[in-house]
Design an enzyme around this catalytic site. Structure first.
Site, mmCIF file in Angstrom:
data_model
loop_
_atom_site.group_PDB
_atom_site.id
_atom_site.type_symbol
_atom_site.label_atom_id
_atom_site.label_comp_id
_atom_site.label_asym_id
_atom_site.label_seq_id
_atom_site.Cartn_x
_atom_site.Cartn_y
_atom_site.Cartn_z
ATOM 1 N N ASP A 181 0.899 -1.146 0.000
ATOM 2 C CA ASP A 181 0.000 0.000 0.000
ATOM 3 C C ASP A 181 0.938 1.196 0.000
ATOM 4 O OD1 ASP A 181 -1.574 2.208 0.655
ATOM 5 O OD2 ASP A 181 -3.080 0.906 1.543
ATOM 6 N N HIS A 182 1.061 1.845 -1.150
ATOM 7 C CA HIS A 182 2.155 2.818 -1.278
ATOM 8 C C HIS A 182 1.987 4.012 -0.333
ATOM 9 C CE1 HIS A 182 -0.627 4.734 -4.135
ATOM 10 N NE2 HIS A 182 -0.018 5.840 -3.808
ATOM 11 N N HIS A 244 -6.078 2.292 1.355
ATOM 12 C CA HIS A 244 -5.397 3.523 1.789
ATOM 13 C C HIS A 244 -6.047 4.170 3.024
ATOM 14 C CE1 HIS A 244 -3.356 2.940 -1.876
ATOM 15 N NE2 HIS A 244 -4.201 3.557 -2.666
#
Ligand code: NAD
Length: 492
Positions: A181-182, A244
């Site tokens: 999950d960047h 996110h």
């Protein structure tokens, strides 16, 4: 965090980038690896092997990178000599990952390097995840030092996520699986942990006695153009909330971990996910808002509505906006509402976390705003990363009149160097095998377990998205959701 920023402990590696010609590879991953090369973080002998279907060779792929990946590196950060050096690390292998032959070609390239860190980065459509895992497994390419990295979406619901996870587990053990999950790679998110667990100041305040509400907004100004077919099958709840938004909530709300070790951090994160009060049936309807944008305008012109996109059905009921009132059932957070919202075609592109503190119990001062806006911690992730604290001070003058000001932590000012992009850190963590910023299997399952009943409730109660005009902050119902308890969405 020190393990990914430190110049020490470099070791050679093979970074196999499946989908090497794709959008994510060119826009984010290859530029990220270039930046790490410039910082001297990629060990001598470390190779990047781009794999895709198209028929390039090393030279023509490097030319493609020149026209495609390079444009995503700002001119001010570009060093022609370093770029040429970097290109020498990059190799291209044209294979169709659905064929057996492809893996034997890859095996030839990797032969003799079994002791090195080996990263299989799956920057491809999710339907290829298990194909590639099987392929590298059957070709005997998974070594002890191997890792596999994959991007969202991890399934459409708990059941399909479990299927993907089962497929991964058939070839790799959990310590080798890096679910990205960047958002977790962003400086401001890690600074949130640093702020909370590196300073004694915040801990006594970080609880329901002192905090009135928390707001997390991920707003995009872009619409679904070009991604309509994918997006219409997905919607904002799956695309943004399950991953996110929940990850940001969890980092903000978790208990102090015993150490920064991957499992110590992830053990605390999952407790928050499990403590989220379920939103089932009527509770889901009462505490969520679905929206869908219609045509509208920004300063630079008019934009079409979601359903006007060519690849979106004209009767689509997919949500492009979600607002949720969530609660965490724990001693620390009982009674504190967490307001979450995300949407496309919102007024501006912003990601921010707002922690609103309670008012002073008794005020001896007068303020122009009657202390209407209490102390706030404003953590911004986009467009720029910053942390600000809103406090009241006495305004200069002979009367005692308080005025809110911001204590502003501007990272550019403090550190005076280029800010790392999230993928730089994540790529280095992959090479080094540090899982702290990656999601564990049980985290993904717990996130879906909270999300699925919301979607089911929408379906059962036939909740259709409320229209909102593109370029606004979403449907009026999202304001009603927060204002019914006397709160309001943070606005600059
Ligand atoms: P893309 O369609 O641009 O690229 C896909 C790549 O896969 C291409 O290089 C293509 O050649 C390769 N490919 C497809 N079939 C192949 C085959 N049979 N054999 C070998 N190679 C094959 O996709 P993308 O936008 O780069 O996304 C990659 C992954 O990352 C997806 O899982 C996506 O959901 C996820 N993701 C992307 C973004 C983004 O910003 N692009 C953001 C979040 C998640």
């Amino acid at each position: 965090m020190k393990n990914s920023a430190s110049p020490v402990d470099q070791q050679p590696f093979d970074f196999i980038l499946f989908g090497g010609t794709g959008d994510l590879a060119m826009r984010k991953l290859l530029p990220a690896l270039y930046f790490r090369h410039c910082e001297g973080q990629l060990a001598e002998g470390g190779r990047i092997i781009a794999v895709a279907r198209r028929d390039y060779n090393n030279e023509s792929f490097r030319e493609l990178m020149e026209t495609d990946a390079r444009i995503h590196i700002p001119e001010a950060d570009f060093d022609a000599a370093a770029w040429q050096e970097f290109l020498q690390r990059v190799f291209y292998l044209p294979i169709d990952v659905t064929t057996v032959e492809g893996y034997s070609d890859l095996g030839d390239m990797l032969a003799g390097r079994e002791e090195l860190a080996r990263v299989f980065y799956l920057s491809v459509a999710p339907n290829l995840f298990s194909v590639i895992c099987n392929g590298v497994d059957e070709a005997g390419l998974i070594t002890e030092q191997s890792r596999v990295a994959l991007e969202k979406p991890l399934g459409r619901d708990q059941e399909t996520a479990e299927q993907i996870n089962d497929q991964l587990a058939a070839s790799f053990n959990e310590k080798q699986i890096f679910r990205i999950d960047h958002y977790l790679g962003k400086e401001a998110v890690q600074n949130l942990m640093a702020l909370r667990f590196g300073n004694a100041l915040f801990e006594p305040l970080w609880r329901n006695e002192r905090i009135s509400d928390v707001q997390i907004t991920i707003a995009e100004s872009l619409g679904a153009e070009g991604r309509g077919a994918f997006y219409d099958q997905t919607g904002a709840l799956r695309d943004m909330v399950q991953n996110h938004l929940l990850q940001l909530l969890v980092i903000l709300a978790m208990e102090p971990p015993v150490s920064i070790d991957p499992d110590a951090v992830r053990d605390e994160k999952i407790k928050v996910l499990r403590a989220l009060k379920p939103l089932v049936g009527g509770d889901a309807i009462e505490n969520t808002v679905r929206g869908q944008y219609k045509a509208g305008a920004y300063a630079d012109g008019a934009v079409i509505g979601y359903r006007d996109n060519e690849d979106v059905p004209s009767e689509s009921k997919t949500e492009t906006f979600v607002a949720i009132r969530a609660e965490i059932a724990s001693w620390r957070w009982e009674g504190v509402p967490f307001f979450l919202r995300t949407g496309k075609r919102m007024e501006s592109k912003t990601t921010e976390i707002i922690v609103n503190f309670k008012k002073v119990p008794h005020s001896i001062f007068e303020t122009a705003d009657g202390f209407s806006t209490p102390n706030q911690l404003i953590i911004r992730l986009q467009p720029e990363e910053s942390i600000r604290m809103r406090i009241y001070v006495k305004a200069w003058g002979d009367d005692i009149q308080l005025q809110p000001v911001h204590l502003n932590l501007d990272f550019n000012d403090v550190f005076k160097k280029r800010q790392m992009i999230a993928y730089e850190r994540l790529c280095m963590d992959l090479i080094r095998g540090n899982q702290t910023l990656f999601m564990r299997r049980d985290e993904v399952a717990a996130a879906w377990a909270w999300i699925d009943p919301i979607r089911q409730a929408w379906e059962q109660h036939n909740v259709t998205p409320k229209p909102y005009t593109a370029g606004t902050w979403g449907p009026a119902a999202a304001n009603a959701l927060i204002s019914r308890e006397g709160f309001k969405w943070y606005e600059e």
